[in-house]
Design an enzyme around this catalytic site. Sequence first.
Site, PDB file in Angstrom:
ATOM      1  N   ILE A   1       1.117   0.219  -4.649  1.00  8.51           N
ATOM      2  CA  ILE A   1       0.856  -0.244  -3.285  1.00  8.51           C
ATOM      3  C   ILE A   1       0.971  -1.763  -3.204  1.00  8.51           C
ATOM      4  O   ILE A   1       0.689  -2.471  -4.169  1.00  8.51           O
ATOM      5  CB  ILE A   1      -0.549   0.243  -2.819  1.00  8.51           C
ATOM      6  CG1 ILE A   1      -0.687   0.166  -1.293  1.00  8.51           C
ATOM      7  CG2 ILE A   1      -1.675  -0.515  -3.544  1.00  8.51           C
ATOM      8  CD1 ILE A   1      -1.875   0.968  -0.748  1.00  8.51           C
ATOM      9  N   CYS A   2       1.446  -2.246  -2.037  1.00 12.38           N
ATOM     10  CA  CYS A   2       1.421  -3.684  -1.752  1.00 12.38           C
ATOM     11  C   CYS A   2       0.908  -3.820  -0.319  1.00 12.38           C
ATOM     12  O   CYS A   2       0.116  -3.005   0.129  1.00 12.38           O
ATOM     13  CB  CYS A   2       2.797  -4.335  -1.971  1.00 12.38           C
ATOM     14  SG  CYS A   2       4.088  -3.739  -0.861  1.00 12.38           S
ATOM     15  N   ARG A   3       1.331  -4.839   0.417  1.00 10.92           N
ATOM     16  CA  ARG A   3       0.829  -4.967   1.784  1.00 10.92           C
ATOM     17  C   ARG A   3       1.479  -3.955   2.714  1.00 10.92           C
ATOM     18  O   ARG A   3       0.799  -3.293   3.491  1.00 10.92           O
ATOM     19  CB  ARG A   3       1.048  -6.391   2.311  1.00 10.92           C
ATOM     20  CG  ARG A   3       0.430  -6.592   3.693  1.00 10.92           C
ATOM     21  CD  ARG A   3       0.569  -8.038   4.141  1.00 10.92           C
ATOM     22  NE  ARG A   3       1.966  -8.396   4.281  1.00 10.92           N
ATOM     23  CZ  ARG A   3       2.471  -9.617   4.026  1.00 10.92           C
ATOM     24  NH1 ARG A   3       1.672 -10.584   3.633  1.00 10.92           N
ATOM     25  NH2 ARG A   3       3.753  -9.858   4.167  1.00 10.92           N
TER      26      ARG A   3
ATOM     27  N   MET B   1      -1.089  -1.398   2.047  1.00 12.56           N
ATOM     28  CA  MET B   1      -2.500  -1.594   2.391  1.00 12.56           C
ATOM     29  C   MET B   1      -2.727  -1.649   3.892  1.00 12.56           C
ATOM     30  O   MET B   1      -3.808  -1.320   4.374  1.00 12.56           O
ATOM     31  CB  MET B   1      -3.036  -2.869   1.726  1.00 12.56           C
ATOM     32  CG  MET B   1      -3.311  -2.726   0.241  1.00 12.56           C
ATOM     33  SD  MET B   1      -4.473  -1.375  -0.172  1.00 12.56           S
ATOM     34  CE  MET B   1      -5.969  -1.899   0.684  1.00 12.56           C
TER      35      MET B   1
END
Length: 110
Positions: A62-64, A90
Amino acid sequence: MGPMNELPSVSVTDLADDAVLLDVREDDEWAAGRAPGAVHIVMNEIPVRLGDLPDLEPVAVICRSGGRSGQVVQWLNAQGIDAINVDGGMRAWFTAGKPLAGDDDAPRVI
């Protein structure tokens, strides 16, 4: 490499609230707000920190918003590691009302 839409992926609604995610965002993003059970390895450190990956497969990355994590998933898959991209990152996690932890009293996604 095929186009991004061929990446193995999972939606945040299909993940448990306490899922072990591999968060590849920068330190300031991690400090502001993260999934409570996540493991943090900044994207550019992944190649030298493979031993620190969560000990389960597939690794949910996961990232932004899904861009950086998509690149990491492509790279991990090329190394023979089963990894999947968390759609929407996120931002989607937060929007779905999933729990958020942070370094201060007001966790947020930056």
